[in-house]
Scaffold this motif. Sequence first.
Motif, PDB file in Angstrom:
ATOM      1  N   GLY A 105      83.564 -19.152  49.621  1.00 41.81           N
ATOM      2  CA  GLY A 105      82.816 -18.474  50.662  1.00 41.81           C
ATOM      3  C   GLY A 105      83.510 -18.409  52.003  1.00 41.81           C
ATOM      4  O   GLY A 105      84.661 -18.008  52.116  1.00 41.81           O
ATOM      5  N   LEU A 106      82.808 -18.804  53.033  1.00 40.77           N
ATOM      6  CA  LEU A 106      83.286 -18.720  54.406  1.00 40.77           C
ATOM      7  C   LEU A 106      84.565 -19.527  54.595  1.00 40.77           C
ATOM      8  O   LEU A 106      85.493 -19.090  55.270  1.00 40.77           O
ATOM      9  CB  LEU A 106      82.193 -19.200  55.369  1.00 40.77           C
ATOM     10  CG  LEU A 106      82.517 -19.128  56.851  1.00 40.77           C
ATOM     11  CD1 LEU A 106      82.766 -17.681  57.251  1.00 40.77           C
ATOM     12  CD2 LEU A 106      81.386 -19.708  57.672  1.00 40.77           C
ATOM     13  N   GLU A 107      84.624 -20.688  53.977  1.00 43.67           N
ATOM     14  CA  GLU A 107      85.804 -21.543  54.091  1.00 43.67           C
ATOM     15  C   GLU A 107      87.046 -20.830  53.543  1.00 43.67           C
ATOM     16  O   GLU A 107      88.114 -20.868  54.135  1.00 43.67           O
ATOM     17  CB  GLU A 107      85.536 -22.837  53.322  1.00 43.67           C
ATOM     18  CG  GLU A 107      86.542 -23.918  53.549  1.00 43.67           C
ATOM     19  CD  GLU A 107      86.144 -25.182  52.800  1.00 43.67           C
ATOM     20  OE1 GLU A 107      85.879 -25.105  51.583  1.00 43.67           O
ATOM     21  OE2 GLU A 107      86.107 -26.233  53.441  1.00 43.67           O
ATOM     22  N   ALA A 108      86.896 -20.154  52.411  1.00 46.07           N
ATOM     23  CA  ALA A 108      88.010 -19.428  51.804  1.00 46.07           C
ATOM     24  C   ALA A 108      88.434 -18.261  52.683  1.00 46.07           C
ATOM     25  O   ALA A 108      89.617 -18.013  52.877  1.00 46.07           O
ATOM     26  CB  ALA A 108      87.619 -18.926  50.416  1.00 46.07           C
ATOM     27  N   TYR A 144      84.366 -12.651  64.734  1.00 48.46           N
ATOM     28  CA  TYR A 144      83.126 -13.350  64.404  1.00 48.46           C
ATOM     29  C   TYR A 144      82.795 -13.117  62.942  1.00 48.46           C
ATOM     30  O   TYR A 144      82.911 -12.005  62.441  1.00 48.46           O
ATOM     31  CB  TYR A 144      81.962 -12.830  65.273  1.00 48.46           C
ATOM     32  CG  TYR A 144      80.629 -13.369  64.839  1.00 48.46           C
ATOM     33  CD1 TYR A 144      80.254 -14.666  65.150  1.00 48.46           C
ATOM     34  CD2 TYR A 144      79.750 -12.598  64.081  1.00 48.46           C
ATOM     35  CE1 TYR A 144      79.033 -15.173  64.732  1.00 48.46           C
ATOM     36  CE2 TYR A 144      78.533 -13.100  63.666  1.00 48.46           C
ATOM     37  CZ  TYR A 144      78.182 -14.391  63.999  1.00 48.46           C
ATOM     38  OH  TYR A 144      76.989 -14.897  63.575  1.00 48.46           O
ATOM     39  N   ILE A 145      82.389 -14.183  62.283  1.00 49.64           N
ATOM     40  CA  ILE A 145      81.939 -14.082  60.892  1.00 49.64           C
ATOM     41  C   ILE A 145      80.574 -14.739  60.821  1.00 49.64           C
ATOM     42  O   ILE A 145      80.414 -15.906  61.196  1.00 49.64           O
ATOM     43  CB  ILE A 145      82.888 -14.820  59.936  1.00 49.64           C
ATOM     44  CG1 ILE A 145      84.290 -14.254  60.050  1.00 49.64           C
ATOM     45  CG2 ILE A 145      82.393 -14.726  58.507  1.00 49.64           C
ATOM     46  CD1 ILE A 145      85.327 -15.093  59.355  1.00 49.64           C
ATOM     47  N   ALA A 146      79.580 -13.991  60.374  1.00 50.96           N
ATOM     48  CA  ALA A 146      78.228 -14.534  60.273  1.00 50.96           C
ATOM     49  C   ALA A 146      78.199 -15.660  59.240  1.00 50.96           C
ATOM     50  O   ALA A 146      78.904 -15.621  58.239  1.00 50.96           O
ATOM     51  CB  ALA A 146      77.251 -13.434  59.865  1.00 50.96           C
ATOM     52  N   GLU A 147      77.408 -16.677  59.488  1.00 52.44           N
ATOM     53  CA  GLU A 147      77.302 -17.816  58.573  1.00 52.44           C
ATOM     54  C   GLU A 147      76.815 -17.393  57.190  1.00 52.44           C
ATOM     55  O   GLU A 147      77.143 -18.006  56.196  1.00 52.44           O
ATOM     56  CB  GLU A 147      76.354 -18.872  59.150  1.00 52.44           C
ATOM     57  CG  GLU A 147      76.929 -19.632  60.326  1.00 52.44           C
ATOM     58  CD  GLU A 147      78.104 -20.516  59.933  1.00 52.44           C
ATOM     59  OE1 GLU A 147      78.071 -21.144  58.862  1.00 52.44           O
ATOM     60  OE2 GLU A 147      79.075 -20.552  60.708  1.00 52.44           O
ATOM     61  N   ASP A 148      76.008 -16.333  57.130  1.00 52.16           N
ATOM     62  CA  ASP A 148      75.419 -15.934  55.857  1.00 52.16           C
ATOM     63  C   ASP A 148      76.137 -14.734  55.218  1.00 52.16           C
ATOM     64  O   ASP A 148      75.588 -14.075  54.353  1.00 52.16           O
ATOM     65  CB  ASP A 148      73.939 -15.606  56.050  1.00 52.16           C
ATOM     66  CG  ASP A 148      73.722 -14.413  56.961  1.00 52.16           C
ATOM     67  OD1 ASP A 148      74.689 -13.989  57.642  1.00 52.16           O
ATOM     68  OD2 ASP A 148      72.593 -13.910  56.994  1.00 52.16           O
ATOM     69  N   PHE A 149      77.390 -14.478  55.596  1.00 50.78           N
ATOM     70  CA  PHE A 149      78.050 -13.267  55.104  1.00 50.78           C
ATOM     71  C   PHE A 149      78.216 -13.259  53.587  1.00 50.78           C
ATOM     72  O   PHE A 149      78.293 -12.204  52.975  1.00 50.78           O
ATOM     73  CB  PHE A 149      79.403 -13.059  55.803  1.00 50.78           C
ATOM     74  CG  PHE A 149      80.571 -13.632  55.070  1.00 50.78           C
ATOM     75  CD1 PHE A 149      81.385 -12.817  54.302  1.00 50.78           C
ATOM     76  CD2 PHE A 149      80.863 -14.991  55.127  1.00 50.78           C
ATOM     77  CE1 PHE A 149      82.466 -13.343  53.617  1.00 50.78           C
ATOM     78  CE2 PHE A 149      81.932 -15.514  54.442  1.00 50.78           C
ATOM     79  CZ  PHE A 149      82.736 -14.689  53.691  1.00 50.78           C
ATOM     80  N   ASP A 150      78.267 -14.422  52.954  1.00 43.59           N
ATOM     81  CA  ASP A 150      78.444 -14.455  51.507  1.00 43.59           C
ATOM     82  C   ASP A 150      77.157 -14.805  50.752  1.00 43.59           C
ATOM     83  O   ASP A 150      77.186 -15.074  49.563  1.00 43.59           O
ATOM     84  CB  ASP A 150      79.565 -15.422  51.122  1.00 43.59           C
ATOM     85  CG  ASP A 150      79.303 -16.841  51.585  1.00 43.59           C
ATOM     86  OD1 ASP A 150      78.385 -17.042  52.392  1.00 43.59           O
ATOM     87  OD2 ASP A 150      80.020 -17.752  51.138  1.00 43.59           O
ATOM     88  N   ASP A 151      76.016 -14.750  51.433  1.00 42.71           N
ATOM     89  CA  ASP A 151      74.735 -14.980  50.759  1.00 42.71           C
ATOM     90  C   ASP A 151      74.430 -13.804  49.819  1.00 42.71           C
ATOM     91  O   ASP A 151      74.886 -12.682  50.059  1.00 42.71           O
ATOM     92  CB  ASP A 151      73.597 -15.115  51.780  1.00 42.71           C
ATOM     93  CG  ASP A 151      73.632 -16.456  52.496  1.00 42.71           C
ATOM     94  OD1 ASP A 151      74.459 -17.303  52.119  1.00 42.71           O
ATOM     95  OD2 ASP A 151      72.830 -16.636  53.429  1.00 42.71           O
TER      96      ASP A 151
END
Length: 96
Positions: free
Chosen positions: A52-55, A71-78
Amino acid sequence: MTILPLIEAEGQLRELARRVEAGERITLTLDGKPVIELVPPEKPKEAAPLLGLEAFCAYKREKGIDSFFTYIAEDFDDPLPEDFLITPLPPLDGEK
């Protein structure tokens, strides 16, 4: 660690390779002085897979594209909401 004269090792290369593969370190000598050390290769360290975000952040850093994505939203991979998934797409130009 095993120490062998080079002259002795000449005919046993395949056997020495098997021993090194098993983890043994072998030093070959010439006129009593060590000249070659046979050692097993280092095993690559396996990193835990990033998700996800970490990758994405790791990829971003690696490729140097931080300036493109500020900026990357925290929920971008939800997962997408179900109503979004069942809504039909609008027709393309020229389709009925």
